[in-house]
Design an enzyme around this catalytic site. Structure first.
Site, PDB file in Angstrom:
ATOM      1  N   ASP A 123      -6.460  -2.365  -2.902  1.00 13.90           N
ATOM      2  CA  ASP A 123      -7.820  -2.917  -2.971  1.00 13.90           C
ATOM      3  C   ASP A 123      -7.941  -3.915  -4.113  1.00 13.90           C
ATOM      4  O   ASP A 123      -8.535  -4.997  -3.968  1.00 13.90           O
ATOM      5  CB  ASP A 123      -8.839  -1.790  -3.157  1.00 13.90           C
ATOM      6  CG  ASP A 123      -8.989  -0.936  -1.905  1.00 13.90           C
ATOM      7  OD1 ASP A 123      -8.501  -1.355  -0.833  1.00 13.90           O
ATOM      8  OD2 ASP A 123      -9.585   0.158  -2.015  1.00 13.90           O
ATOM      9  N   ASN A 174       0.825  -1.214   0.000  1.00 16.36           N
ATOM     10  CA  ASN A 174       0.000   0.000   0.000  1.00 16.36           C
ATOM     11  C   ASN A 174       0.854   1.257   0.000  1.00 16.36           C
ATOM     12  O   ASN A 174       0.539   2.242  -0.674  1.00 16.36           O
ATOM     13  CB  ASN A 174      -0.921   0.015   1.218  1.00 16.36           C
ATOM     14  CG  ASN A 174      -2.223  -0.725   0.966  1.00 16.36           C
ATOM     15  OD1 ASN A 174      -2.607  -0.918  -0.181  1.00 16.36           O
ATOM     16  ND2 ASN A 174      -2.894  -1.140   2.020  1.00 16.36           N
ATOM     17  N   GLU A 176      -5.797  -7.224   5.814  1.00 16.36           N
ATOM     18  CA  GLU A 176      -5.334  -8.132   4.775  1.00 16.36           C
ATOM     19  C   GLU A 176      -5.312  -9.568   5.266  1.00 16.36           C
ATOM     20  O   GLU A 176      -4.654 -10.431   4.675  1.00 16.36           O
ATOM     21  CB  GLU A 176      -3.928  -7.723   4.302  1.00 16.36           C
ATOM     22  CG  GLU A 176      -2.806  -7.963   5.290  1.00 16.36           C
ATOM     23  CD  GLU A 176      -2.634  -6.838   6.308  1.00 16.36           C
ATOM     24  OE1 GLU A 176      -1.597  -6.836   6.982  1.00 16.36           O
ATOM     25  OE2 GLU A 176      -3.517  -5.963   6.421  1.00 16.36           O
ATOM     26  N   ARG A 209     -14.142 -25.246  -1.781  1.00 15.56           N
ATOM     27  CA  ARG A 209     -15.447 -25.856  -2.045  1.00 15.56           C
ATOM     28  C   ARG A 209     -16.559 -24.837  -1.785  1.00 15.56           C
ATOM     29  O   ARG A 209     -16.349 -23.820  -1.123  1.00 15.56           O
ATOM     30  CB  ARG A 209     -15.644 -27.073  -1.134  1.00 15.56           C
ATOM     31  CG  ARG A 209     -14.565 -28.134  -1.261  1.00 15.56           C
ATOM     32  CD  ARG A 209     -14.690 -29.158  -0.142  1.00 15.56           C
ATOM     33  NE  ARG A 209     -14.560 -28.503   1.167  1.00 15.56           N
ATOM     34  CZ  ARG A 209     -14.757 -29.118   2.331  1.00 15.56           C
ATOM     35  NH1 ARG A 209     -15.092 -30.399   2.354  1.00 15.56           N
ATOM     36  NH2 ARG A 209     -14.615 -28.460   3.466  1.00 15.56           N
ATOM     37  N   ARG A 240      -2.306 -25.358  -1.894  1.00 14.08           N
ATOM     38  CA  ARG A 240      -2.913 -24.995  -3.179  1.00 14.08           C
ATOM     39  C   ARG A 240      -3.240 -23.501  -3.221  1.00 14.08           C
ATOM     40  O   ARG A 240      -3.062 -22.844  -4.261  1.00 14.08           O
ATOM     41  CB  ARG A 240      -4.173 -25.834  -3.397  1.00 14.08           C
ATOM     42  CG  ARG A 240      -4.795 -25.626  -4.775  1.00 14.08           C
ATOM     43  CD  ARG A 240      -5.858 -26.657  -5.074  1.00 14.08           C
ATOM     44  NE  ARG A 240      -7.024 -26.545  -4.196  1.00 14.08           N
ATOM     45  CZ  ARG A 240      -7.352 -27.435  -3.267  1.00 14.08           C
ATOM     46  NH1 ARG A 240      -6.600 -28.504  -3.080  1.00 14.08           N
ATOM     47  NH2 ARG A 240      -8.431 -27.263  -2.513  1.00 14.08           N
ATOM     48  N   HIS A 267      -3.504   2.826  -2.162  1.00 10.67           N
ATOM     49  CA  HIS A 267      -4.617   2.029  -1.636  1.00 10.67           C
ATOM     50  C   HIS A 267      -5.507   1.458  -2.728  1.00 10.67           C
ATOM     51  O   HIS A 267      -6.094   0.390  -2.565  1.00 10.67           O
ATOM     52  CB  HIS A 267      -5.443   2.880  -0.666  1.00 10.67           C
ATOM     53  CG  HIS A 267      -4.737   3.143   0.631  1.00 10.67           C
ATOM     54  ND1 HIS A 267      -4.614   2.208   1.622  1.00 10.67           N
ATOM     55  CD2 HIS A 267      -4.083   4.249   1.084  1.00 10.67           C
ATOM     56  CE1 HIS A 267      -3.936   2.708   2.639  1.00 10.67           C
ATOM     57  NE2 HIS A 267      -3.595   3.959   2.343  1.00 10.67           N
TER      58      HIS A 267
END
Length: 379
Positions: free
Chosen positions: A273, A264, A299, A288, A319, A269
């Site tokens: 975002d 940032n 964050e 899932r 993953r 910013h």
């Protein structure tokens, strides 16, 4: 309610579908027909006192062989919704037959019974118009037909040549029919107006429920990333605490974007975002549909994954790390060729452990991952 109703109200009442009219349901028609049948049978006691044997036989024939079969036929058809036009015709015919049988019997009764029969016939026409539960068009046809045949009977006296008597009853019949039709029309207009109010009320209630549901979603959704917010997670924890069913434990991941403050500071910013949005999209794509993603802090994200054991949980966390690094989002604060990565702490399920405790364990694992160099999974 004023005495005058707008013409469009009358037309709505006249053309309203029978299924939307509370007076015209199968139950209302059945009650009217049963009442007609009982009155027709009960009137035989009056016939016994008012008529001589010859005309009593005529009255029995009209009541038992004409009116009663027609009413029973209308009742039988009333149980078959598909035959609605036939139902209407049968009921209207039964009402007209009932009124005319009373009028005809009255022609052979001595006074004072004769006058009472005429008045009773007018009452039948009036009641049939007002509460027969027939559609408006059928009611109007039935009333006009009954009035015309009533006039023919009382004027001719059922004699040839006609007696041309009881002209006064003709005027009374016309006034009665006009009043009955107007009263029925006004009642239909009132009911149509009430139906419209109820429909508007139901629509407003539906819109209110939808607005409340949307507000509920907004109150538990993070506006930037579209995932759940901390408030939703707190509600999950409260629900679990209030449950009487022992917890089987929850699998939890805690995710933190590496060096995000530095991102940032150097990228701004708006870029931060956009970075968070891309990360959340990648995370959700690799989870899932039953997994719950929560924006835990600026964050930092928590993920609740029901039913995963430790090996499956670690595989999922790895993953997610690869999915984010594969986005190749340049990190302006780390120098050329460096990309945005995440660190993940995992908390495998522990029986009887609360969700709050699992989140705390995952958070501790996350700190270990960050101290170990970031861009990794720690348990």
């Amino acid at each position: 309610m004023t005495d005058q109703f707008p013409a469009d109200n009358d037309r709505r009442a006249s053309d309203a579908q029978d299924s939307e009219h509370p007076m015209r349901g199968a139950g209302a028609r059945r009650r009217f027909l049963i009442g007609t049948l009982l009155v027709n049978i009960a009137a035989l006691t009056i016939d016994v006192f008012a008529l001589d044997p010859q005309h009593l036989a005529l009255a029995l024939g009209l009541r038992l062989l004409v009116v009663t079969p027609l009413v029973l036929l209308a009742l039988a058809l009333n149980r078959r919704p598909a035959d609605r036009p036939l139902q209407t015709a049968a009921q209207a015919t039964a009402v007209v037959a009932f009124a005319l049988s009373v009028t005809a019997i009255g022609q052979f009764a001595p006074e004072p019974f004769a006058g009472r029969y005429m008045m009773a016939a007018l009452f039948v026409i009036f009641a049939g118009t007002l509460v027969s539960a027939l559609p408006w068009r059928a009611t109007r046809i039935m009333t006009i037909a009954a009035a015309a045949l009533y006039t023919l009977i009382v004027v001719s006296g059922l004699r040839w040549p006609p007696a041309w008597s009881n002209i006064d009853l003709v005027g009374l019949c016309l006034v009665t029919c006009v009043i009955a039709l107007r009263a029925r029309q006004r009642k239909d207009a009132q009911i149509a107006e009430l139906q419209q109010i109820r429909r508007r009320d139901a629509l407003l209630k539906q819109e209110l429920r939808q607005a409340n549901a949307a507000l509920g979603r907004l109150s538990t959704t993070d506006p930037l990333t579209g995932v759940f917010n901390r408030r939703y997670l707190d509600e999950l924890i409260e629900q679990e605490t209030a449950s009487l069913v022992p917890s089987l434990g929850q699998s939890v991941l805690m995710i933190d974007v590496d060096h995000f403050k530095l991102f940032n500071d150097h990228g701004g910013h708006a870029a931060g975002d956009s970075c968070l949005q891309q990360i959340v999209t990648a995370v959700r794509r690799n989870l899932r549909s039953c997994d719950v993603v929560v924006r835990y802090g600026g964050e930092e994200f928590a993920v609740v994954l029901p039913g995963l054991d430790e090996a499956e949980l670690r595989e999922t966390a790895e993953r997610l790390c690869h999915a984010v690094s594969d986005l190749q989002i340049p990190h302006p604060g780390l120098g050329q060729g460096r990309v945005v990565t995440i660190s993940v702490g995992i908390a495998p399920p522990v029986p009887a452990e609360t969700l709050a405790d699992a989140i705390q364990r995952a958070d501790q694992s996350l700190y270990r991952a960050k101290r170990a160099g970031r861009n990794r999974v720690s348990a």
